[in-house]
Design a protein around this motif. Structure first.
Motif, short mmCIF file in Angstrom:
data_model
loop_
_atom_site.label_atom_id
_atom_site.label_comp_id
_atom_site.label_asym_id
_atom_site.label_seq_id
_atom_site.Cartn_x
_atom_site.Cartn_y
_atom_site.Cartn_z
N ILE A 24 0.86 -1.18 0.00
CA ILE A 24 0.00 0.00 0.00
C ILE A 24 0.89 1.23 0.00
CG2 ILE A 24 -1.78 1.28 1.25
CD1 ILE A 24 -2.66 -1.47 2.42
N GLY A 25 0.71 2.08 -0.99
CA GLY A 25 1.52 3.29 -1.07
C GLY A 25 3.01 3.00 -1.14
N GLY A 26 3.38 1.86 -1.73
CA GLY A 26 4.78 1.50 -1.88
C GLY A 26 5.40 0.78 -0.70
N HIS A 27 4.64 0.58 0.38
CA HIS A 27 5.14 -0.11 1.58
C HIS A 27 4.45 -1.45 1.75
CE1 HIS A 27 5.86 4.19 2.36
NE2 HIS A 27 7.00 3.75 2.86
N VAL A 28 5.21 -2.47 2.12
CA VAL A 28 4.66 -3.81 2.33
C VAL A 28 4.17 -3.94 3.76
CG1 VAL A 28 5.20 -6.27 2.36
CG2 VAL A 28 6.11 -4.82 0.55
N HIS A 29 2.97 -4.46 3.92
CA HIS A 29 2.35 -4.70 5.23
C HIS A 29 1.99 -6.17 5.31
CE1 HIS A 29 1.90 -0.37 5.96
NE2 HIS A 29 1.68 -0.30 4.66
N GLN A 30 2.47 -6.85 6.33
CA GLN A 30 2.19 -8.26 6.55
C GLN A 30 0.88 -8.41 7.32
OE1 GLN A 30 4.06 -10.78 5.29
NE2 GLN A 30 5.44 -9.28 4.38
#
Length: 117
Positions: A24-30
């Motif tokens: 999301i928005g270039g950031h990975v969230h697990q």
């Protein structure tokens, strides 16, 4: 054909997803995630109602992605959100991501809660 750049002024779009994560928005969230006009954060799933209710002043509709397959959410969660004035739309996570991005590009007041695929 004329191409227009999409402007996401109110929140960050979902760039991608895969087994156990969302970008999301270039950031990975697990794991499960909540995103919208207040930012992106980890979400504890259906039992974690507080951050969803807190959105009632800034959104009209919450999309809930239920993972790889569409599934029902607990009736109590739907009732809590609708009582707070939040419309609830349930779909599988891939469809929820696509729908969220389209409506976000239109400037709609929306948020997205996702269970990973």
């Amino acid at each position: 054909m004329r191409l227009n750049e999409i402007n996401y002024a109110n929140a960050e779009p979902v760039d991608g997803y895969g087994p156990g994560f969302f970008r999301i928005g270039g950031h990975v969230h697990q794991g499960a995630v909540l995103t919208g006009p207040t930012g992106t954060q980890a979400w504890g799933g259906y039992a974690d109602e507080a951050p969803l209710r807190d959105l009632s002043e800034v959104i009209d509709v919450l999309f809930i992605g239920t993972g790889a397959e569409m599934a029902h959410i607990p009736p109590e969660l739907r009732q809590t959100l609708e009582s707070a004035g939040i419309g609830v739309e349930i779909m599988n996570s891939p469809a929820a991501c696509r729908t969220y991005n389209v409506l976000l590009s239109e400037g709609r007041r929306i948020a997205l809660a996702l269970i990973p695929v």
